[in-house]
Design a protein around this motif. Structure first.
Motif, PDB file in Angstrom:
ATOM      1  N   ARG A   1       8.401   0.502  -4.976  1.00 14.90           N
ATOM      2  CA  ARG A   1       7.115   0.914  -5.524  1.00 14.90           C
ATOM      3  C   ARG A   1       5.964   0.245  -4.787  1.00 14.90           C
ATOM      4  O   ARG A   1       6.174  -0.652  -3.976  1.00 14.90           O
ATOM      5  CB  ARG A   1       7.043   0.562  -7.008  1.00 14.90           C
ATOM      6  N   VAL A   2       4.746   0.657  -5.089  1.00 17.25           N
ATOM      7  CA  VAL A   2       3.551   0.052  -4.504  1.00 17.25           C
ATOM      8  C   VAL A   2       2.968  -0.958  -5.478  1.00 17.25           C
ATOM      9  O   VAL A   2       2.761  -0.654  -6.661  1.00 17.25           O
ATOM     10  CB  VAL A   2       2.487   1.127  -4.178  1.00 17.25           C
TER      11      VAL A   2
ATOM     12  N   LEU B   1       4.430   1.936   2.161  1.00 19.29           N
ATOM     13  CA  LEU B   1       5.652   2.465   1.553  1.00 19.29           C
ATOM     14  C   LEU B   1       6.037   3.793   2.204  1.00 19.29           C
ATOM     15  O   LEU B   1       7.224   4.048   2.466  1.00 19.29           O
ATOM     16  CB  LEU B   1       5.461   2.658   0.051  1.00 19.29           C
ATOM     17  N   GLY B   2       5.053   4.618   2.509  1.00 20.52           N
ATOM     18  CA  GLY B   2       5.339   5.878   3.169  1.00 20.52           C
ATOM     19  C   GLY B   2       5.955   5.675   4.541  1.00 20.52           C
ATOM     20  O   GLY B   2       6.917   6.365   4.913  1.00 20.52           O
TER      21      GLY B   2
ATOM     22  N   GLU C   1      -7.532   3.813   1.464  1.00 25.29           N
ATOM     23  CA  GLU C   1      -6.834   3.485   0.219  1.00 25.29           C
ATOM     24  C   GLU C   1      -7.327   2.163  -0.343  1.00 25.29           C
ATOM     25  O   GLU C   1      -7.559   2.028  -1.556  1.00 25.29           O
ATOM     26  CB  GLU C   1      -5.324   3.410   0.481  1.00 25.29           C
TER      27      GLU C   1
ATOM     28  N   HIS D   1      -0.313  -3.319  -5.012  1.00 27.62           N
ATOM     29  CA  HIS D   1      -1.386  -3.762  -4.133  1.00 27.62           C
ATOM     30  C   HIS D   1      -1.529  -5.276  -4.156  1.00 27.62           C
ATOM     31  O   HIS D   1      -1.319  -5.910  -5.197  1.00 27.62           O
ATOM     32  CB  HIS D   1      -2.714  -3.132  -4.555  1.00 27.62           C
TER      33      HIS D   1
ATOM     34  N   SER E   1       0.852  -1.189   0.000  1.00 31.81           N
ATOM     35  CA  SER E   1       0.000   0.000   0.000  1.00 31.81           C
ATOM     36  C   SER E   1       0.885   1.235   0.000  1.00 31.81           C
ATOM     37  O   SER E   1       2.064   1.178   0.385  1.00 31.81           O
ATOM     38  CB  SER E   1      -0.921   0.018   1.225  1.00 31.81           C
ATOM     39  N   HIS E   2       0.329   2.356  -0.430  1.00 36.56           N
ATOM     40  CA  HIS E   2       1.069   3.616  -0.382  1.00 36.56           C
ATOM     41  C   HIS E   2       1.390   3.986   1.064  1.00 36.56           C
ATOM     42  O   HIS E   2       2.447   4.541   1.357  1.00 36.56           O
ATOM     43  CB  HIS E   2       0.251   4.723  -1.047  1.00 36.56           C
TER      44      HIS E   2
END
Length: 389
Positions: free
Chosen positions: A174-175, A157-158, A316, A177, A153-154
């Motif tokens: 990268r993301v 990653l964040g 999300e 899903h 998920s973003h």
């Protein structure tokens, strides 16, 4: 081209990671790629009955962190050619990265909850022992070595980027899903009925549903508080599927006068789980912390209206096709549920959920991993079509 997946130590019983590895095997197979899975050898761990605590845990550590790295180095002799790719299916196995060819190896980061728990972040809702803190620090340091990394998920990653940055500036993080790891569909009521009856549910009573473990971050008690907030406006059952009910949850149900309305379905078979999702009055997922949140899309795929925490990454994943509320605000969850008693409102949310599920088709995930690992697709595109959801 040959793909080698690095799976989890089997005695640890990490079922979701096994299913994730199986998804990759199936997807790569549909793409016409030869795939095999390497698992840590159960050698020292075979001397005990279980490897999750006490002496068994330390023997498992020998298998995972001493023996298997030696096996990896031995098995990759002569195989680290341009036509080989390696992928570690679980970020908790990041310490294997130094033992694999860096430019040809990827890893999936499912969450950083345990890592953040080990660093003392209270919002992870994951406690860590002294040894656990050491292990999680090792895992985090190892993740920095990843040249190819997929976060599910973003949000995940964040969080990972907040804790560390790649050791290689040109690394590809990268993301990607998650996709469905099994088939979920709106099961007709007549097909679901015998499965629900066998699970101990009264077919004449509607029920709220929670699916998951008894970990504190799953916040199962909110369903009880929600039912109490509903009062006489709704008198259905509260069903907990997954882990057995913990004493504290039962005590709270007793204190609220709800004990007779609580139903537990421990470790349901897959078809029973689909039946539960398909017939619940609402699926309620008030989790405090997740890396992705598979149950959200599983419920949507079965045609359930979803009430879920407003904490990332749930919005999300839900794609806006759910009602969101603060995981500490039982009255807000209750109010959202009452809105769903309106037929058109409920149906609109269900249809939006079914549409959202299209984002998580297995074919899309497979194609994204092939791109991450720089693997050309040699077979016609129909080979990458997903199995029916």
């Amino acid at each position: 081209m040959r793909i080698v997946l690095i799976g989890n130590y089997q005695p640890d019983g990490q079922e979701s990671m096994r299913r994730f590895a199986d998804m990759l095997v199936e997807g790569f197979g549909r793409a016409g790629l030869a795939t095999e899975t390497w698992l840590p050898t159960v050698f020292f761990g075979a001397l005990v009955r279980q490897t999750t605590s006490g002496l068994g845990k330390w023997l498992g550590y020998l298998d995972k962190w001493v023996l298997f790295p030696l096996v990896l180095r031995w098995r990759t002799r002569g195989t680290a050619r341009a036509d080989h790719r390696f992928h570690i299916c679980d970020h908790s196995n990041a310490p294997y990265l130094p033992h694999l060819p860096a430019a040809q190896t990827g890893i999936t980061c499912h969450d950083v909850l345990a890592i953040r728990g080990g660093l003392g972040y209270a919002d992870a809702y994951v406690a860590a022992s002294r040894m656990g803190r050491v292990l999680q620090a090792w895992i985090l340091g190892s993740l920095r070595r990843a040249e190819r990394l997929a976060a599910v998920s973003h949000f995940t990653l964040g969080q990972l980027n907040e804790l560390t940055t790649p050791a290689t500036p040109a690394a590809d993080w990268r993301v990607i899903h998650n996709a469905f790891n099994a088939r979920f569909w709106p099961m007709p009521a007549d097909q679901a009925a015998p499965l629900l009856r066998a699970a101990g549910l009264d077919l004449n009573q509607p029920f709220l549903l929670h699916v998951g473990s008894d970990l504190p971050r799953k916040n199962r008690a909110l369903l009880l508080e929600m039912a109490a907030a509903l009062g006489s406006r709704w008198a259905g059952l509260i069903c907990f599927a997954g882990a057995p009910l913990e004493p504290a949850l039962l005590a709270r149900a007793e204190a609220l006068g709800l004990r007779q309305r609580v139903v537990a379905v421990a470790s349901p078979a897959h078809e029973t789980l689909v039946a539960l999702y398909s017939t619940c009055a609402a699926f309620v997922f008030p989790s405090y912390s997740e890396g992705f949140g598979w149950p959200v899309i599983e419920a949507q795929a079965c045609g359930a209206p979803v009430l879920v925490s407003s904490v990332a990454p749930m919005p999300e994943v839900s794609g806006g096709a759910a009602r969101h509320a603060d995981p500490d605000d039982a009255p807000a969850f209750a109010a959202a549920f009452l809105d769903l008693l309106d037929g058109p409102t409920r149906q609109a949310l269900v249809q939006a959920g079914l549409a959202n599920c299209q984002r998580f088709e297995p074919a899309a995930m497979t194609a994204a991993y092939l791109d991450l690992l720089a693997i050309p697709v040699l077979t016609p595109s129909p080979m990458l079509q997903p199995a029916s959801l």
